[in-house]
Write a protein that holds these residues in place. Structure first.
Motif, mmCIF file in Angstrom:
data_model
loop_
_atom_site.group_PDB
_atom_site.id
_atom_site.type_symbol
_atom_site.label_atom_id
_atom_site.label_comp_id
_atom_site.label_asym_id
_atom_site.label_seq_id
_atom_site.Cartn_x
_atom_site.Cartn_y
_atom_site.Cartn_z
ATOM 1 N N ARG A 184 -4.652 -4.668 -5.345
ATOM 2 C CA ARG A 184 -4.657 -3.333 -5.965
ATOM 3 C C ARG A 184 -6.087 -2.839 -6.206
ATOM 4 O O ARG A 184 -6.392 -1.668 -5.977
ATOM 5 C CB ARG A 184 -3.872 -3.390 -7.278
ATOM 6 N N LYS A 215 2.499 7.030 -6.908
ATOM 7 C CA LYS A 215 1.701 8.133 -7.449
ATOM 8 C C LYS A 215 2.446 9.469 -7.330
ATOM 9 O O LYS A 215 2.304 10.338 -8.171
ATOM 10 C CB LYS A 215 0.360 8.226 -6.713
ATOM 11 N N LYS A 216 3.252 9.612 -6.281
ATOM 12 C CA LYS A 216 3.950 10.865 -6.025
ATOM 13 C C LYS A 216 5.306 10.944 -6.722
ATOM 14 O O LYS A 216 5.779 12.038 -7.025
ATOM 15 C CB LYS A 216 4.148 11.053 -4.518
ATOM 16 N N ASN A 218 -7.488 -1.847 -2.832
ATOM 17 C CA ASN A 218 -6.907 -0.589 -2.377
ATOM 18 C C ASN A 218 -7.507 0.598 -3.113
ATOM 19 O O ASN A 218 -7.740 1.645 -2.511
ATOM 20 C CB ASN A 218 -5.385 -0.590 -2.554
ATOM 21 N N ASN A 219 -7.780 0.440 -4.388
ATOM 22 C CA ASN A 219 -8.386 1.529 -5.154
ATOM 23 C C ASN A 219 -9.836 1.761 -4.755
ATOM 24 O O ASN A 219 -10.298 2.902 -4.727
ATOM 25 C CB ASN A 219 -8.290 1.258 -6.663
ATOM 26 N N SER A 247 -9.875 3.417 -1.250
ATOM 27 C CA SER A 247 -9.327 4.768 -1.137
ATOM 28 C C SER A 247 -10.282 5.831 -1.672
ATOM 29 O O SER A 247 -10.038 7.007 -1.548
ATOM 30 C CB SER A 247 -7.991 4.856 -1.886
ATOM 31 N N GLU A 285 1.090 4.266 -2.903
ATOM 32 C CA GLU A 285 0.976 5.693 -2.598
ATOM 33 C C GLU A 285 2.205 6.456 -3.071
ATOM 34 O O GLU A 285 2.099 7.528 -3.671
ATOM 35 C CB GLU A 285 0.778 5.888 -1.093
ATOM 36 N N ALA A 286 3.365 5.918 -2.813
ATOM 37 C CA ALA A 286 4.611 6.580 -3.202
ATOM 38 C C ALA A 286 4.772 6.618 -4.715
ATOM 39 O O ALA A 286 5.291 7.597 -5.268
ATOM 40 C CB ALA A 286 5.795 5.865 -2.559
ATOM 41 N N LEU A 304 0.831 -1.202 0.000
ATOM 42 C CA LEU A 304 0.000 0.000 0.000
ATOM 43 C C LEU A 304 0.870 1.258 0.000
ATOM 44 O O LEU A 304 0.588 2.223 -0.718
ATOM 45 C CB LEU A 304 -0.947 -0.007 1.200
ATOM 46 N N LYS A 305 1.949 1.245 0.775
ATOM 47 C CA LYS A 305 2.880 2.384 0.775
ATOM 48 C C LYS A 305 3.545 2.532 -0.592
ATOM 49 O O LYS A 305 3.765 3.649 -1.057
ATOM 50 C CB LYS A 305 3.940 2.211 1.862
#
Length: 165
Positions: free
Chosen positions: A157, A86-87, A160-161, A164, A83-84, A79-80
């Motif tokens: 995945r 995407k950034k 998680n989507n 979120s 998130e990472a 999950l991390k």
């Protein structure tokens, strides 16, 4: 032929074609096994497929063994990672590079295992058909495990989507 070669991404080249070619050359040189590489199209197909198998060995066998050596590498939760990713788009590239290294480790293990098995089985006579059937059976097991693992990643995945939003 050029269209096929142009469609192979860098990731596919370094994770499948390159390790497959190294395996074929090594095995053809150091064992009694002679993998077919008479024409360019056949050689590309054989090398790519063998590289795909080696990549799955890396994913299903080498990676879990490396995770046991937690002092060497610690993995972030998935999950991390998502998130990472995407950034920071470079995270995906770094992950791909890591997968190439894992595949190269699996390549070394596969070459050594092939040479060792060849030396052990030299005194025995096993029909080529029996050896082929054993390899196909092992490959089926390998790809069933790969399918199950990929399905888990996909479901994780998706969940998680959905969670979120």
């Amino acid at each position: 032929m050029n269209d096929i070669i142009n469609k192979i991404s860098n990731y596919n080249f370094f994770n499948y074609l390159f390790p497959g070619a190294l395996y074929v050359v090594s095995v053809n040189h150091f064992t009694r096994l002679q993998l077919p590489i008479e024409n360019l199209f056949g050689a590309l197909f054989v090398c790519y497929f063998i590289g795909l198998v080696i990549s799955r060995i890396g994913s299903l066998i080498v990676e879990p063994l490396l995770k046991l050596l937690s002092c060497l590498c610690k993995e972030s939760p998935y999950l991390k990672f998502l998130e990472a990713e995407k950034k920071d788009p470079k995270i995906n590239l770094l992950s791909q590079e890591r997968n190439v290294y894992r595949t190269l480790i699996a390549l070394g293990v596969s070459i050594l295992a092939s040479i060792g098995i060849d030396k052990l089985l030299t005194p025995m006579y096993l029909s080529p058909t029996l050896v082929f059937c054993i390899l196909i059976g092992l490959m089926i097991i390998l790809f069933v495990c790969a399918y199950v693992r990929q399905s888990r990643f996909l479901n994780e995945r998706i969940n998680n989507n959905i969670n979120s939003k």
